[in-house]
Design a protein around this motif. Sequence first.
Motif, PDB file in Angstrom:
ATOM      1  N   ALA A   1       0.791  -1.219  -0.048  1.00 45.94           N
ATOM      2  CA  ALA A   1       0.053  -0.174   0.103  1.00 45.94           C
ATOM      3  C   ALA A   1       1.003   1.207  -0.181  1.00 45.94           C
ATOM      4  CB  ALA A   1      -0.832  -0.129   1.393  1.00 45.94           C
ATOM      5  N   LYS A   2       0.538   2.166  -0.581  1.00 45.84           N
ATOM      6  CA  LYS A   2       1.073   3.469  -0.775  1.00 45.84           C
ATOM      7  C   LYS A   2       0.325   4.835  -0.515  1.00 45.84           C
ATOM      8  CE  LYS A   2       3.512   6.117  -4.438  1.00 45.84           C
ATOM      9  NZ  LYS A   2       3.764   6.172  -5.880  1.00 45.84           N
ATOM     10  N   VAL A   3       0.950   5.699   0.241  1.00 40.09           N
ATOM     11  CA  VAL A   3       0.442   6.916   0.437  1.00 40.09           C
ATOM     12  C   VAL A   3       1.307   7.982   0.060  1.00 40.09           C
ATOM     13  CG1 VAL A   3      -1.271   6.448   2.281  1.00 40.09           C
ATOM     14  CG2 VAL A   3       1.097   7.157   2.852  1.00 40.09           C
ATOM     15  N   GLU A   4       0.608   9.275  -0.331  1.00 43.25           N
ATOM     16  CA  GLU A   4       1.508  10.423  -1.052  1.00 43.25           C
ATOM     17  C   GLU A   4       1.181  11.605   0.063  1.00 43.25           C
ATOM     18  OE1 GLU A   4       0.735  10.799  -4.914  1.00 43.25           O
ATOM     19  OE2 GLU A   4       2.017   9.330  -5.664  1.00 43.25           O
ATOM     20  N   ILE A   5       2.167  12.181   0.245  1.00 42.62           N
ATOM     21  CA  ILE A   5       2.244  13.445   1.131  1.00 42.62           C
ATOM     22  C   ILE A   5       3.002  14.582   0.630  1.00 42.62           C
ATOM     23  CG2 ILE A   5       2.654  14.447   3.512  1.00 42.62           C
ATOM     24  CD1 ILE A   5       2.456  11.363   4.644  1.00 42.62           C
ATOM     25  N   PRO A   6       2.155  15.885   0.468  1.00 45.82           N
ATOM     26  CA  PRO A   6       2.959  16.780  -0.038  1.00 45.82           C
ATOM     27  C   PRO A   6       4.485  17.200   0.718  1.00 45.82           C
ATOM     28  CG  PRO A   6       0.871  17.462   0.173  1.00 45.82           C
ATOM     29  CD  PRO A   6       1.016  16.138   0.965  1.00 45.82           C
ATOM     30  N   ALA A   7       5.544  17.500   0.119  1.00 40.30           N
ATOM     31  CA  ALA A   7       6.779  17.621   0.575  1.00 40.30           C
ATOM     32  C   ALA A   7       6.662  18.503   1.880  1.00 40.30           C
ATOM     33  CB  ALA A   7       7.839  17.809  -0.423  1.00 40.30           C
ATOM     34  N   LYS A   8       6.069  19.642   1.560  1.00 42.79           N
ATOM     35  CA  LYS A   8       6.142  20.794   2.659  1.00 42.79           C
ATOM     36  C   LYS A   8       5.322  20.398   3.778  1.00 42.79           C
ATOM     37  CE  LYS A   8       2.429  23.219   0.311  1.00 42.79           C
ATOM     38  NZ  LYS A   8       2.288  24.668  -0.149  1.00 42.79           N
ATOM     39  N   ARG A   9       4.575  19.271   3.696  1.00 42.18           N
ATOM     40  CA  ARG A   9       3.706  18.909   4.983  1.00 42.18           C
ATOM     41  C   ARG A   9       4.047  17.547   5.634  1.00 42.18           C
ATOM     42  NH1 ARG A   9      -0.541  20.633   1.417  1.00 42.18           N
ATOM     43  NH2 ARG A   9      -0.958  22.505   1.652  1.00 42.18           N
ATOM     44  N   MET A  10       5.179  16.807   4.780  1.00 35.17           N
ATOM     45  CA  MET A  10       5.685  15.526   5.224  1.00 35.17           C
ATOM     46  C   MET A  10       6.044  15.519   6.694  1.00 35.17           C
ATOM     47  SD  MET A  10       6.338  12.560   4.136  1.00 35.17           S
ATOM     48  CE  MET A  10       6.717  12.446   2.539  1.00 35.17           C
ATOM     49  N   VAL A  11       6.818  16.574   7.182  1.00 35.09           N
ATOM     50  CA  VAL A  11       7.538  16.530   8.574  1.00 35.09           C
ATOM     51  C   VAL A  11       6.460  16.924   9.475  1.00 35.09           C
ATOM     52  CG1 VAL A  11       8.995  17.441  10.224  1.00 35.09           C
ATOM     53  CG2 VAL A  11       9.746  17.172   7.927  1.00 35.09           C
ATOM     54  N   GLY A  12       6.013  15.979  10.501  1.00 36.43           N
ATOM     55  CA  GLY A  12       5.197  16.338  11.561  1.00 36.43           C
ATOM     56  C   GLY A  12       3.739  15.803  11.094  1.00 36.43           C
ATOM     57  N   SER A  13       3.670  14.920  10.172  1.00 30.77           N
ATOM     58  CA  SER A  13       2.425  14.252   9.701  1.00 30.77           C
ATOM     59  C   SER A  13       2.435  12.910  10.503  1.00 30.77           C
ATOM     60  CB  SER A  13       2.418  13.833   8.294  1.00 30.77           C
ATOM     61  OG  SER A  13       3.551  13.065   7.766  1.00 30.77           O
ATOM     62  N   ASN A  14       1.019  12.531  10.800  1.00 26.73           N
ATOM     63  CA  ASN A  14       0.782  11.391  11.430  1.00 26.73           C
ATOM     64  C   ASN A  14       0.048  10.504  10.712  1.00 26.73           C
ATOM     65  OD1 ASN A  14       1.616  12.570  14.284  1.00 26.73           O
ATOM     66  ND2 ASN A  14      -0.178  13.688  13.906  1.00 26.73           N
TER      67      ASN A  14
ATOM     68  N   PHE B   1       4.569  -1.033   3.288  1.00 32.73           N
ATOM     69  CA  PHE B   1       3.994   0.307   3.329  1.00 32.73           C
ATOM     70  C   PHE B   1       4.879   1.350   2.761  1.00 32.73           C
ATOM     71  CE2 PHE B   1       2.550   4.087   5.861  1.00 32.73           C
ATOM     72  CZ  PHE B   1       1.429   4.256   4.889  1.00 32.73           C
ATOM     73  N   MET B   2       4.437   2.131   1.673  1.00 36.89           N
ATOM     74  CA  MET B   2       5.372   3.157   1.131  1.00 36.89           C
ATOM     75  C   MET B   2       4.840   4.453   1.487  1.00 36.89           C
ATOM     76  SD  MET B   2       6.712   3.912  -2.775  1.00 36.89           S
ATOM     77  CE  MET B   2       8.380   2.742  -2.319  1.00 36.89           C
ATOM     78  N   ILE B   3       5.728   5.421   2.075  1.00 38.42           N
ATOM     79  CA  ILE B   3       5.340   6.622   2.391  1.00 38.42           C
ATOM     80  C   ILE B   3       6.173   7.537   1.146  1.00 38.42           C
ATOM     81  CG2 ILE B   3       5.330   8.751   3.746  1.00 38.42           C
ATOM     82  CD1 ILE B   3       5.411   6.726   6.012  1.00 38.42           C
ATOM     83  N   SER B   4       5.487   8.129   0.228  1.00 36.45           N
ATOM     84  CA  SER B   4       6.095   8.941  -0.856  1.00 36.45           C
ATOM     85  C   SER B   4       5.692  10.408  -0.913  1.00 36.45           C
ATOM     86  CB  SER B   4       5.711   8.200  -2.155  1.00 36.45           C
ATOM     87  OG  SER B   4       4.416   8.258  -2.502  1.00 36.45           O
ATOM     88  N   ILE B   5       6.556  10.814  -1.641  1.00 36.36           N
ATOM     89  CA  ILE B   5       6.497  12.541  -1.751  1.00 36.36           C
ATOM     90  C   ILE B   5       5.406  12.818  -2.895  1.00 36.36           C
ATOM     91  CG2 ILE B   5       7.389  14.752  -2.132  1.00 36.36           C
ATOM     92  CD1 ILE B   5       9.979  13.556  -0.972  1.00 36.36           C
TER      93      ILE B   5
END
Length: 245
Positions: free
Chosen positions: A74-87, A205-209
């Motif tokens: 499974a993979k989720v994408e998080i904007p780079a500027k919001r990556m740090v601190g995301s739960n 589990f992948m966390i990508s930008i």
Amino acid sequence: KNSNVISKKLTINGQEKEYATTNEIQLNKNFENINMGLVFAKRFDLTLEKYITKTIVQTSKETKTYDYKNKEFAKVEIPAKRMVGSNILVQYTLKLTNIGDVEAYVNSIVDYMPAGFKFNSELNKDWYETEGNLCTNALEGIAIEPGETKEINLILTKTKTDGNAELINNMAEIKEAYNIYGITDTNSTEGNKNKDENDLGSADFMISIQTGNVISYLVIVIAMLIPIGIAVYIMIKKMLLKEEI
């Protein structure tokens, strides 16, 4: 129940093994009272599969929920500027199936929790933490019939402390199982972390930008440049025509 054959260790050709044996038979007459009861050997085999069924990603801007139908990846994408601190919350589903011939009992299942994940006992009533791993006794004392499947959920959380993408593998394994016949599993050894055995399940589990916004900006810039380019082309063409005249 009606047999003159017993189990006994014998040494044959220099190797000691356990054989089905009778008392010594003197072959000087016919015998009709020697019998041996044979049954098909029963097979004890349990499989454990691990899937990701849900993830929840909370950033400074929004909360997104992703539902999956039993994904091993499974993979989720998080904007780079919001990556740090995301739960991030990940729900795993473990499927244990009895594919053998005998009734089975599973006293314990272990999850090898990856580094960076956190365990919350309030979210996981059937699990507890021990020696850096997670264990559950939720199926203890429950008979699992041949062909039957039992499911157990596990929820883990993670807070991103950097802006890097990452791939996280999580494994779970049968730690303690038995049957009333004392038969060992045909192809697995409990708790040995062998990925080639079917009593161990694994999910990635992948966390990508997220790159969608960058593409959108490029599309907008290109769209703005096209009419400018056309206008410049028309002006240059007009200038060339004037020079020819």
